[in-house]
Design an enzyme around this catalytic site. Structure first.
Site, mmCIF file in Angstrom:
data_model
loop_
_atom_site.group_PDB
_atom_site.id
_atom_site.type_symbol
_atom_site.label_atom_id
_atom_site.label_comp_id
_atom_site.label_asym_id
_atom_site.label_seq_id
_atom_site.Cartn_x
_atom_site.Cartn_y
_atom_site.Cartn_z
ATOM 1 N N SER A 134 1.444 8.647 3.246
ATOM 2 C CA SER A 134 2.442 8.423 4.302
ATOM 3 C C SER A 134 1.947 8.853 5.679
ATOM 4 C CB SER A 134 3.739 9.180 3.971
ATOM 5 O OG SER A 134 4.297 8.674 2.783
ATOM 6 N N ASP A 161 -4.680 4.957 -8.083
ATOM 7 C CA ASP A 161 -3.506 5.807 -7.875
ATOM 8 C C ASP A 161 -2.309 5.211 -8.647
ATOM 9 O OD1 ASP A 161 -2.008 7.846 -6.695
ATOM 10 O OD2 ASP A 161 -1.482 6.620 -4.940
ATOM 11 N N GLY A 187 2.520 13.275 -3.302
ATOM 12 C CA GLY A 187 3.589 13.426 -2.307
ATOM 13 C C GLY A 187 3.344 14.547 -1.324
HETATM 14 P P1 13P Z 1 2.797 10.821 0.380
HETATM 15 O O1 13P Z 1 3.852 9.773 0.366
HETATM 16 O O2 13P Z 1 3.377 12.187 0.598
HETATM 17 O O3 13P Z 1 1.708 10.524 1.352
HETATM 18 O O4 13P Z 1 2.132 10.860 -1.090
HETATM 19 C C1 13P Z 1 1.103 9.990 -1.417
HETATM 20 C C2 13P Z 1 0.797 10.002 -2.869
HETATM 21 O O5 13P Z 1 1.215 10.834 -3.625
HETATM 22 C C3 13P Z 1 -0.063 8.934 -3.363
HETATM 23 O O6 13P Z 1 -0.184 8.964 -4.757
HETATM 24 O O1 G3H Z 2 2.297 7.225 -4.245
HETATM 25 C C1 G3H Z 2 2.309 6.145 -3.710
HETATM 26 C C2 G3H Z 2 1.342 5.805 -2.627
HETATM 27 O O2 G3H Z 2 1.833 6.234 -1.386
HETATM 28 C C3 G3H Z 2 0.989 4.369 -2.672
HETATM 29 O O3 G3H Z 2 2.019 3.601 -2.146
HETATM 30 O O4 G3H Z 2 2.356 1.956 -3.967
HETATM 31 O O5 G3H Z 2 3.174 1.505 -1.618
HETATM 32 O O6 G3H Z 2 0.727 1.461 -2.139
HETATM 33 P P1 G3H Z 2 2.082 2.018 -2.501
HETATM 34 ZN ZN ZN Z 3 1.580 9.664 -5.747
#
Ligand code: 13P
Ligand code: G3H
Ligand code: ZN
Length: 312
Positions: free
Chosen positions: A260, A83, A215
């Site tokens: 989140s 990610d 997000g």
């Molecule tokens: P949230 O913060 O809305 O959970 O998004 C997570 C995300 O986009 C991880 O790449």
């Molecule tokens: O988009 C971000 C994800 O919620 C990952 O969060 O970089 O704090 O692990 P992090």
């Molecule tokens: Zn993200």
């Protein structure tokens, strides 16, 4: 079955009008809660690992946890995804280290530099049988090391997507249509509304091409209240309405990112447990209900929001 790429998952999701859940994993309980929910609902899933997760838990621990989930749940397709890959080297390290999918996040770069970086990652990834997600447009919010203010965020420009996808060869594209990272996505008192007009325009220009939404936590008020009741302070935490995510999943969106909400379920449950059992100190006692609530929340998402239950 072994770890899979997202190619087949996205093809079926696009045609079937549903989306695959991409959930961030950082420890064993999170991996278990998510995959138990997927096994019980027969849902394909993407387990994703951020740079911060790799720094926290270590690449080997995380890949071995995911490998264990694959062994324990042989009937569901599982992809292991990087990610927000920040650079070529991080993507290469994950490709070499067993991931089946990587994201190169050049969204804060000028268009030409984003193209150049994504193309380089795509070439290396495809040579190794790995798929690549790239991003156009900038989301507001906080990621590990990147803090983008609402003023600096920008919607994806539909007129750029064909050229970007053609020139980079990426396998999926993350776009910005009003979602943002973290637990504070919209101002309290305003009406959260994603820009479906932009999504429609992107879909028209890239027929059949899988789109990704970052997000996309809905910030369940049940857990915000639990956190606030038991000593936390998260006033005004608001997420993306579930019905809008469902709508996006019916369209070209094939991957919906959720992190989140997992954090909220875990934190709320543990805060409540501590308040109700001040004498307990065995981590298994409070991690068990936290894992169970992650599982319950993920099941709800798979069935009622993403629509991917029964598709494994
Ligand atoms: P949230 O913060 O809305 O959970 O998004 C997570 C995300 O986009 C991880 O790449
Ligand atoms: O988009 C971000 C994800 O919620 C990952 O969060 O970089 O704090 O692990 P992090
Ligand atoms: Zn993200």
């Amino acid at each position: 079955m072994p770890l899979v790429t997202t190619t087949e998952m996205f093809k079926k999701a696009y045609e079937g009008g549903y989306a695959i859940g991409a959930f961030n994993v950082n420890n064993m309980e999170i991996v278990q809660g998510i995959t138990e929910a997927c096994a019980e609902t027969r849902s394909p899933v993407i387990l994703q690992v951020s740079k911060g997760a790799r720094a926290y838990a270590n690449h080997t621990y995380l890949t071995k946890l995911v490998e264990a989930a694959v062994i324990e749940n042989p009937e569901i397709p599982i992809a292991l995804h990087l990610d927000h890959g920040p650079d070529f080297e991080t993507c290469k390290s994950c490709i070499d280290g067993g991931f089946t999918s990587v994201m190169i996040d050049g969204s804060s770069l000028p268009f030409e530099e984003n193209v150049k970086l994504a193309k380089r990652v795509v070439e290396y990834a495809h040579d190794h049988g790995v798929v690549v997600e790239a991003e156009l447009g900038t989301l507001a919010g906080i990621e590990d090391e990147v803090n983008v203010s609402a003023e600096d965020s920008s919607y994806t420009r539909p007129e750029e997507v064909e050229e970007f996808v053609t020139r980079t060869g990426c396998d999926s594209l993350a776009i910005a249509i009003g979602t943002s990272h973290g637990a504070y996505k919209f101002k309290p008192g305003t009406k959260p509304q994603l820009r479906f007009d932009i999504l429609k325009e992107v879909e028209k220009r890239l027929p059949g091409f899988p789109i990704v939404l970052h997000g996309s936590s809905s910030v369940p008020q049940e857990y915000v209240e639990m956190i606030n009741t038991y000593g936390g302070a998260m006033p005004g935490a608001i997420g993306v309405p579930e019905d809008q995510l469902r709508e996006a999943a019916r369209m070209a969106v094939c991957k919906i990112n959720i992190d989140s909400d997992l954090r909220l379920a875990m934190t709320g449950t543990i805060r409540k447990y501590f308040a109700e059992h001040p004498d307990h100190f065995d981590p298994r006692q409070y991690l068990k209900p936290a894992r169970a609530n992650i599982k319950a929340m993920v099941m709800h998402k798979l069935i009622d929001v993403l629509g991917c239950n029964g598709k494994a």
